[in-house]
Design an enzyme around this catalytic site. Structure first.
Site, PDB file in Angstrom:
ATOM      1  N   CYS A 125       0.820  -1.219   0.000  1.00  0.00           N
ATOM      2  CA  CYS A 125       0.000   0.000   0.000  1.00  0.00           C
ATOM      3  C   CYS A 125       0.848   1.261   0.000  1.00  0.00           C
ATOM      4  O   CYS A 125       0.321   2.380  -0.051  1.00  0.00           O
ATOM      5  CB  CYS A 125      -0.935  -0.018   1.215  1.00  0.00           C
ATOM      6  SG  CYS A 125      -2.042  -1.443   1.238  1.00  0.00           S
ATOM      7  N   LYS A 156      -8.289  -0.025  10.617  1.00  0.00           N
ATOM      8  CA  LYS A 156      -8.271  -1.070   9.585  1.00  0.00           C
ATOM      9  C   LYS A 156      -7.298  -2.158  10.024  1.00  0.00           C
ATOM     10  O   LYS A 156      -6.117  -1.905  10.244  1.00  0.00           O
ATOM     11  CB  LYS A 156      -7.845  -0.489   8.253  1.00  0.00           C
ATOM     12  CG  LYS A 156      -7.660  -1.547   7.212  1.00  0.00           C
ATOM     13  CD  LYS A 156      -7.405  -0.957   5.870  1.00  0.00           C
ATOM     14  CE  LYS A 156      -7.256  -2.061   4.843  1.00  0.00           C
ATOM     15  NZ  LYS A 156      -7.159  -1.514   3.492  1.00  0.00           N
ATOM     16  N   ARG A 174      -8.429  -9.068  -2.759  1.00  0.00           N
ATOM     17  CA  ARG A 174      -7.085  -9.044  -3.355  1.00  0.00           C
ATOM     18  C   ARG A 174      -7.067  -9.810  -4.671  1.00  0.00           C
ATOM     19  O   ARG A 174      -6.371  -9.454  -5.608  1.00  0.00           O
ATOM     20  CB  ARG A 174      -6.071  -9.597  -2.355  1.00  0.00           C
ATOM     21  CG  ARG A 174      -5.939  -8.689  -1.134  1.00  0.00           C
ATOM     22  CD  ARG A 174      -4.978  -9.210  -0.092  1.00  0.00           C
ATOM     23  NE  ARG A 174      -4.908  -8.304   1.052  1.00  0.00           N
ATOM     24  CZ  ARG A 174      -4.235  -8.587   2.176  1.00  0.00           C
ATOM     25  NH1 ARG A 174      -3.580  -9.726   2.291  1.00  0.00           N
ATOM     26  NH2 ARG A 174      -4.219  -7.720   3.180  1.00  0.00           N
ATOM     27  N   GLU A 230      -6.004   5.385  16.962  1.00  0.00           N
ATOM     28  CA  GLU A 230      -5.933   5.631  15.504  1.00  0.00           C
ATOM     29  C   GLU A 230      -7.047   6.593  15.085  1.00  0.00           C
ATOM     30  O   GLU A 230      -6.827   7.539  14.322  1.00  0.00           O
ATOM     31  CB  GLU A 230      -6.087   4.299  14.742  1.00  0.00           C
ATOM     32  CG  GLU A 230      -4.840   3.454  14.678  1.00  0.00           C
ATOM     33  CD  GLU A 230      -3.846   3.929  13.621  1.00  0.00           C
ATOM     34  OE1 GLU A 230      -4.092   4.993  13.013  1.00  0.00           O
ATOM     35  OE2 GLU A 230      -2.832   3.248  13.398  1.00  0.00           O
ATOM     36  N   LYS A 241     -12.836  -1.526   9.861  1.00  0.00           N
ATOM     37  CA  LYS A 241     -12.782  -2.538   8.800  1.00  0.00           C
ATOM     38  C   LYS A 241     -11.848  -3.676   9.201  1.00  0.00           C
ATOM     39  O   LYS A 241     -10.737  -3.440   9.646  1.00  0.00           O
ATOM     40  CB  LYS A 241     -12.238  -1.888   7.528  1.00  0.00           C
ATOM     41  CG  LYS A 241     -12.065  -2.824   6.403  1.00  0.00           C
ATOM     42  CD  LYS A 241     -11.399  -2.113   5.278  1.00  0.00           C
ATOM     43  CE  LYS A 241     -11.157  -3.083   4.167  1.00  0.00           C
ATOM     44  NZ  LYS A 241     -10.331  -2.490   3.127  1.00  0.00           N
TER      45      LYS A 241
HETATM   46  O1  PB1 Z   1     -13.488  -6.035   0.684  1.00  0.00           O
HETATM   47  C1  PB1 Z   1     -12.309  -6.077   1.057  1.00  0.00           C
HETATM   48  O2  PB1 Z   1     -11.724  -7.113   1.374  1.00  0.00           O
HETATM   49  C2  PB1 Z   1     -11.581  -4.761   1.122  1.00  0.00           C
HETATM   50  C3  PB1 Z   1     -10.072  -4.897   1.096  1.00  0.00           C
HETATM   51  C4  PB1 Z   1      -9.414  -3.552   1.304  1.00  0.00           C
HETATM   52  C5  PB1 Z   1      -9.941  -2.486   0.412  1.00  0.00           C
HETATM   53  N1  PB1 Z   1      -9.905  -1.249   1.018  1.00  0.00           N
HETATM   54  C6  PB1 Z   1      -7.938  -3.621   1.345  1.00  0.00           C
HETATM   55  C7  PB1 Z   1      -7.469  -4.852   1.985  1.00  0.00           C
HETATM   56  C8  PB1 Z   1      -6.101  -5.345   1.733  1.00  0.00           C
HETATM   57  O3  PB1 Z   1      -5.869  -5.838   0.645  1.00  0.00           O
HETATM   58  O4  PB1 Z   1      -5.281  -5.220   2.630  1.00  0.00           O
HETATM   59  C9  PB1 Z   1      -7.172  -2.975   0.275  1.00  0.00           C
HETATM   60  C10 PB1 Z   1      -6.024  -2.178   0.858  1.00  0.00           C
HETATM   61  N2  PB1 Z   1      -5.731  -0.973   0.242  1.00  0.00           N
END
Ligand code: PB1
Length: 320
Positions: A131, A197, A207, A235, A250
């Site tokens: 990321c 998150k 993914r 956070e 999340k």
């Molecule tokens: O629905 C999902 O699983 C969302 C995954 C999420 C998208 N914001 C991330 C999860 C990850 O791959 O770590 C993508 C990270 N930018």
């Protein structure tokens, strides 16, 4: 006390149960996460996410019209660029030729009443799938990633995003993005922060869909440890101070306690993300006829609302 007190009196009929229902969920509170690819006339179902598609901008416009007519008027756009567009820094994430930027311009032109959030993260655009920017020895470099993320957010605002949603989990990214937007006149562009998150095992189908699995290591040095609760509030507090307009937790169902604590602690709108793995689990069990899909979907989303979420991001949004 029983027998004068009978709890079942209020459960006797569906009308009574509806009358005293403590939680309700409406389509206006749902956000539909969508995967946008380049090109045209593309609507390709994702094997690990039945009912979820890769849309080219033109096909997303068609689908968004139908979904908006059903009452879901907020989208969260994820770009899925061609493999050859990826590089070490994820620079295509900033391009106005990118799928998200192209979709934004089309949607803003034809469906200006929609609320359009965009995911801000480099993972789908970097050749390594992390990321943020990688060092030579494979460390995700926090500060060096901030300018790229802020510029990505700016490119979305310029293309018409209502708000940006940073999912990268770099420290300081909310302030970096807020400052970049404000410095360029986008003072009204919202920031929906993925504030709490977690480094979750429930992201696998996403993914797969976004082609964003890290080529090395994992995301545990920047996403949160599932064991931690107090840390989530720290956070979130930081993101509030840095200028977030909405705070997200999340994944969703495995973190109902975090959603509830966030609701008690902060006055900002709280969003919960019903992630790909949560969606796929219901789909798979329903396919085996082990559960009633619609009932399980409604119960899952209601639980997120009951825990305190004002906004629910779910792949089930078009089917609610
Ligand atoms: O629905 C999902 O699983 C969302 C995954 C999420 C998208 N914001 C991330 C999860 C990850 O791959 O770590 C993508 C990270 N930018």
């Amino acid at each position: 006390m029983f027998p004068e007190t009978r709890m079942r009196r209020l459960r006797q009929t569906e009308t009574l149960r509806e009358l005293v229902a403590e939680t309700s969920l409406e389509r206006r509170q749902l956000v539909w996460p969508v995967f946008v690819v380049s090109g045209s006339k593309r609507r390709e179902e994702i094997p690990s996410l039945p009912g979820v598609f890769h849309f080219s901008p033109d096909m997303l416009l068609e689908e968004a019209k139908k979904v908006a007519d059903r009452g879901v008027k907020t989208l969260l756009l994820f770009g899925v660029p061609l493999q050859e567009k990826k590089d070490e820094l994820g620079t295509f994430a900033l391009s106005e030729e990118g799928p998200v930027q192209q979709a934004l311009m089309l949607l803003k032109k034809h469906l200006p009443h929609l609320t359009l959030f965009t995911d801000v993260c480099l993972c789908a655009y970097t050749s390594h799938g992390h990321c943020g920017v990688l060092s030579e020895d494979g460390q995700v470099l926090n500060d060096e990633s901030l300018e790229l993320l802020a510029s990505m957010a700016l490119s979305h605002a310029e293309a018409g995003a209502t708000g940006v949603s940073p999912s990268d989990m770099m420290d300081g990214r909310i302030a970096a993005i807020r400052n970049k937007l404000d410095a360029n006149g986008f003072v009204d562009t919202l920031v929906m922060s993925y504030a709490a998150k977690y480094a979750s095992s429930f992201y696998g189908p996403f993914r797969d869909a976004a082609h964003s699995t890290p080529s090395c290591g994992d995301r545990k040095t920047y996403q949160m440890n599932p064991a931690n609760s107090r840390e989530a509030l720290r956070e979130m507090q930081l993101d509030v101070q840095e200028g977030a307009d909405i705070l997200m937790v999340k994944p969703g169902l495995p973190y109902l306690d975090i959603i509830a604590k966030a609701r008690k602690t902060f006055d900002l709108p709280i969003a919960a993300y019903h992630v790909s793995g949560e969606y796929a689990m219901v789909k798979a069990a329903a396919e085996k006829k082990w559960i009633d899909e619609r009932a399980a979907m409604l119960e899952s989303l209601m639980s997120l609302k009951r825990a305190g979420a004002d906004i629910i991001i779910t792949y089930y949004a078009p089917y609610f």
